[in-house]
Design a protein around this motif. Structure first.
Motif, PDB file in Angstrom:
ATOM      1  N   VAL A  61       0.801  -1.206  -0.051  1.00  0.00           N
ATOM      2  CA  VAL A  61      -0.005  -0.005  -0.135  1.00  0.00           C
ATOM      3  C   VAL A  61       0.726   1.092   0.094  1.00  0.00           C
ATOM      4  O   VAL A  61       0.516   2.336   0.304  1.00  0.00           O
ATOM      5  CB  VAL A  61      -0.925  -0.014   1.189  1.00  0.00           C
ATOM      6  N   THR A  64      -0.510   4.316  -2.296  1.00  0.00           N
ATOM      7  CA  THR A  64      -1.755   4.682  -1.955  1.00  0.00           C
ATOM      8  C   THR A  64      -2.172   5.310  -0.412  1.00  0.00           C
ATOM      9  O   THR A  64      -2.955   6.010  -0.375  1.00  0.00           O
ATOM     10  CB  THR A  64      -2.783   3.587  -1.823  1.00  0.00           C
ATOM     11  N   GLN A  65      -1.096   5.158   0.367  1.00  0.00           N
ATOM     12  CA  GLN A  65      -1.549   5.497   1.662  1.00  0.00           C
ATOM     13  C   GLN A  65      -0.767   7.003   2.077  1.00  0.00           C
ATOM     14  O   GLN A  65       0.122   7.335   1.056  1.00  0.00           O
ATOM     15  CB  GLN A  65      -0.655   4.510   2.908  1.00  0.00           C
ATOM     16  N   TRP A  69       1.995   8.585   6.918  1.00  0.00           N
ATOM     17  CA  TRP A  69       1.976   7.342   7.541  1.00  0.00           C
ATOM     18  C   TRP A  69       3.039   6.521   6.827  1.00  0.00           C
ATOM     19  O   TRP A  69       3.837   5.799   7.646  1.00  0.00           O
ATOM     20  CB  TRP A  69       0.638   6.713   7.037  1.00  0.00           C
ATOM     21  N   ASN A  70       3.658   6.537   5.690  1.00  0.00           N
ATOM     22  CA  ASN A  70       4.449   5.846   5.326  1.00  0.00           C
ATOM     23  C   ASN A  70       5.835   6.028   5.752  1.00  0.00           C
ATOM     24  O   ASN A  70       6.560   5.274   6.162  1.00  0.00           O
ATOM     25  CB  ASN A  70       4.840   6.031   3.842  1.00  0.00           C
TER      26      ASN A  70
END
Length: 864
Positions: A61, A64-65, A69-70
């Motif tokens: 993900v 897309t995140q 957050w990544n």
């Protein structure tokens, strides 16, 4: 059938004409160690699939995140595995990371597990806690070697060029990821945040900096500039306070759909935290009832949301009548807003209010000397040369701005009816009888939607007609029909009634002319009403409109100047021309060090401007593509065409048909019906990474359209990108070499030192500084089949910046690109308001057709 373009053209040389001047610029010299090879790795972040998914395996993900957050997960991954990796990794927040040397092979293609909370921070479930945690995994795989000696020597192809600069950007940004919030290539923190508007709780302007690596003919440079953007105020603020302040200090009434729609548009996507569980959510809308009225079934019993929280958590709501927050886009799940608080460090993504917009513009409008000092001080504080990550890669940056050689171009003369004036510092004073091509306003009307008094309106109209006579604009009827709009009536209905009356009542028309213009007076800015006026006039009735605000009509101070500015728009909207910028050779023979004109202006040619405007996040409306084309030889009148297209798509998909539309009007305007020998296209709004794609498709579309018009017609095309969204700034070396605001002079062109080593580009500051620091337009010439000399092209563009018909000043970019920008935004006014929709337009959505302009307005600058 068209010939594909292999690549953008090379720089043919630099200009020589104009007065030489030395400037400083916010580019800083950087150096790389000889033989530097950076290892590039592909990053995957896996998480468990969503409930209902057919797959049992973890999904990647990372693409897309949210980047934040990544990056939180990647930081946790590094803390756990730094020793095993053996190298420092710089991560871009998506799918790539870089290392100065290869990492341990034992760490490649291995999924490293982590336990994280909803924000991506490493976490461990504690007894009694209900905050959601999940299992994720990080994996890296070797992808490429970046040999920087190749890019510095020009041995790297255009397709790989940006990968090298991206690597430098990621490395020099790695160390301040934890102390700043990243927005694109800008970095912000709350230090020195300033409140926006009257309500300091709602939002504040955070100061930050933009930095980006650029490769110029002289080597690697770091572009650093001061930057501001809006953030929601301090984390931990109760959401109920934020909603109240965003609603002008009032509690949100669920029975007021207009207020609910407005606040939904403002807050959509805002991250909030539930104080009773610690779980984070996003705002997707509001309920139509209060928590005390919404019921749902719990254990076979129907309860209100308010009763449920009292029985389950022992919480008695203080505001059960306020609407609840919708926490999922497609499900009716709600939480009381008083139990939510705003999460920290969140950028304000929605549209700013007028008050907030004025505030942030004022805050960001820093004087050139202050902006220069801020850039140098920030670079010293960043101290890249001693930064641990930069040192590991061997990157060094000197905290001293570089100097560039520039030239100030000759200013064109401005012609009115029978007088010629020369601009001074980017502006000029119009003489009496000033309009180059005055219009005739025979039939017009006024709709007053405000509480403006009758005598104040009469005074304004008298002054307007007096100034019109001075300008040479013919208004035989100086007492137009006035409609005072009733309380419950609609402005579009009043416009239709007016049009019907003028069509059927002969006494309302002067010399039998149809209704040519409707002036509409507002109490205050009202986007919905404004859009209604424009939709009705432009599309349905074919009557241009001029919207005015009451506050500008009730004071004698500056009223004459205000009327002069309004008349510039009105004259253009009825088909007139206010002034023209003379060709350089029109003022006598060409002498050494005097500007020259391109040879194509001696032949029939059409000048185009194009732009695409995109919907805001959460708005399901399509993007709007706009194309304008000149209709006369002095670039005074333009016609336009618009198309709707898939949201966020930059390439204009129907450019060929749009070109045929505007070209047909150009062709009809020339009595001898000669085809255009040259097409000069100015394309706004394209980022550097999209240059080649947009050029290939759009130039081919124009060529194919020409062949469809006539199989033997092959005009020479010049295709130029106009960029205003950049961060290059130029500063005079001394106060005597700039204008009164401390900015560089209008006509200053920079085509050496900090320009691209990849493209043929130059910076042209065509306008005078008023407040803040000027941002010059950057022009990138991708195609020039007309083989225009550099000096002639730069002078031509500077002259066109003096042809914008809305003001007696030169503007910041070429007029056709400015008109296309205005027309694209006008196209958005024709859309319905879908900002409260839960969906976002995509490539699979059905894009509605754009409306066609009424034939009465399609040939004039009705969108000015």
């Amino acid at each position: 059938m068209s010939t594909a373009i292999v690549r953008p053209m090379k720089r043919p040389g630099t200009g020589r004409l104009g007065t030489p001047v030395e400037l400083d610029t916010n580019f800083f010299p950087a150096s790389l160690p000889s033989g530097l090879v950076i290892s590039q790795y592909a990053v995957s972040i896996y998480r468990q699939p969503k409930q209902g998914s057919s797959s049992a395996e973890m999904e990647n993900v990372a693409s897309t995140q949210p980047v934040v957050w990544n990056k939180a997960i990647f930081r946790a991954f590094l803390r756990r595995n730094q020793r095993a990796l053996g190298r420092t990794l710089a991560y871009d927040g998506r799918s790539i990371c870089f290392a100065s040397k290869e990492v341990s092979r034992d760490c490649l293609a291995v999924k490293f597990p982590l336990t994280v909370d909803r924000d991506g921070n490493e976490a461990r479930q504690k007894p009694g806690e209900t905050a959601k945690i999940e299992q994720v995994a990080v994996e890296i795989k070797h992808a490429n070697y970046l040999k920087f000696d190749d890019v510095l020597s020009g041995r790297v192809g255009d397709s790989l060029f940006n990968q090298y600069l991206t690597a430098v950007d990621v490395v020099i940004s790695a160390s301040h990821m934890t102390s700043h919030v990243q927005v694109g290539r800008s970095f912000y923190n709350a230090s020195g945040a300033k409140p926006l508007g009257r309500y300091s709780v709602t939002a504040s302007a955070w100061r930050g900096f933009y930095q980006s690596a650029r490769l110029s003919p002289s080597g690697l440079l770091i572009n650093l500039d001061e930057s501001y953007t809006a953030f929601w105020n301090r984390g931990g603020e109760p959401l109920i306070n934020l909603v109240r302040d965003a609603n002008n200090g009032r509690d949100l009434n669920p029975k007021d759909p207009r207020a609910v729609r407005s606040i939904t548009s403002t807050l959509k996507g805002l991250k909030v935290r539930a104080v009773h569980t610690g779980i984070t959510y996003r705002v997707f809308g509001f309920s139509s009832k209060g928590a005390g009225q919404i019921t749902f079934e719990v254990d076979g019993e129907r309860k209100t949301i308010a009763d449920y929280f009292h029985s389950a958590y022992g919480i008695r709501l203080r505001h059960p009548n306020l609407p609840c927050i919708k926490t999922q886009p497609k499900k009716e799940t709600y939480l009381p807003m008083e139990l939510l608080e705003v999460s920290e460090k969140q950028r304000l993504m929605g549209k700013l209010s007028e008050d907030q917009t004025r505030s942030i513009v004022k805050i960001a409008s820093t004087r050139p000397s202050n902006r220069r000092t801020a850039a140098v001080n920030t670079m010293k504080q960043l101290n890249h040369s001693n930064d641990p990550v930069c040192k590991d890669f061997g990157i060094q940056v000197k905290p001293k701005m570089i100097g560039v050689r520039a030239r100030v171009l000759q200013t064109p003369f401005i012609r009115y009816t029978d007088k010629v004036v020369k601009p001074e510092r980017g502006a000029w004073k119009a003489p009496r009888d000033r309009c180059h091509q005055p219009g005739n306003l025979f039939s017009w009307a006024v709709i007053n939607t405000s509480d403006l008094r009758e005598r104040d309106l009469a005074h304004f109209l008298k002054e307007l007609c007096t100034r019109a006579a001075s300008a040479g604009i013919n208004i035989p009827n100086q007492k137009p029909k006035i409609v005072q709009m009733r309380r419950n009536s609609r402005v579009d209905s009043e416009m239709r009634t007016l049009k019907h009356d003028f069509d059927t009542i002969e006494s309302l028309r002067v010399k039998g002319a149809r209704l040519q213009l409707i002036v509409v007076i507002f109490d205050r800015r009202d986007t919905d009403m404004y859009n209604s006026v424009k939709r009705t006039g432009d599309i349905e009735l074919g009557v241009p409109s001029q919207v005015l605000l009451k506050k500008n009509l009730i004071s004698d101070r500056g009223l004459s100047m205000f009327c002069d500015n309004v008349l510039l728009k009105m004259n253009a909207k009825i088909g007139g021309g206010n002034f023209k910028a003379l060709r350089y050779q029109d003022k006598g023979s060409v002498k050494r060090n005097h500007m020259t004109d391109p040879t194509f202006i001696n032949y029939p040619h059409i000048v185009l401007g194009a732009d695409v405007t995109h919907p805001m996040a959460g708005d399901s409306n399509p993007s709007v593509a706009a194309l304008v084309g000149s209709r006369d030889s002095y670039m005074g009148q333009f016609s336009g065409a618009i198309r709707n297209q898939t949201g966020r798509k930059e390439v204009i998909t129907e450019l060929g048909d749009m070109f045929k539309e505007v070209y047909s009007r150009w062709y009809a305007g020339f009595g001898k019906r000669f085809p255009a020998a040259a097409i000069i296209m100015f394309r706004d709004g394209v980022s550097e990474g999209q240059f080649e794609e947009v050029m290939q498709i759009e130039v081919a579309a124009i060529r194919n359209a020409c062949l469809q018009i006539s199989s033997s017609w092959k005009p020479k095309i010049t295709y130029i990108i106009v960029t205003k969204r950049h961060h290059a700034r130029f500063f005079p070396r001394s106060q005597s070499s700039g204008d009164r605001s401390g900015n560089i002079d209008p006509g200053t062109v920079v085509d050496t030192g900090v320009v691209s080593s990849q493209f043929y580009d130059f910076y042209l500051n065509s306008h005078a500084g008023i407040i803040g620091t000027n941002k010059p337009a950057k022009y990138t010439v991708l195609v020039d089949e007309n083989n225009t000399p550099v000096d002639a092209l730069q002078g031509y563009i500077f002259r066109l910046a003096h042809c914008f018909q809305r003001c007696s000043r030169s503007v910041s970019m070429v007029n056709s690109a400015y008109y296309a920008h205005l027309l694209a935004f006008r196209g958005r006014a024709y859309h319905k308001d879908n900002s409260d929709s839960g969906s976002v337009s995509s490539s699979h959505s059905i894009v509605p057709s754009a409306p066609k302009f009424h034939r009465y307005v399609e040939n004039i600058l009705f969108f000015l």
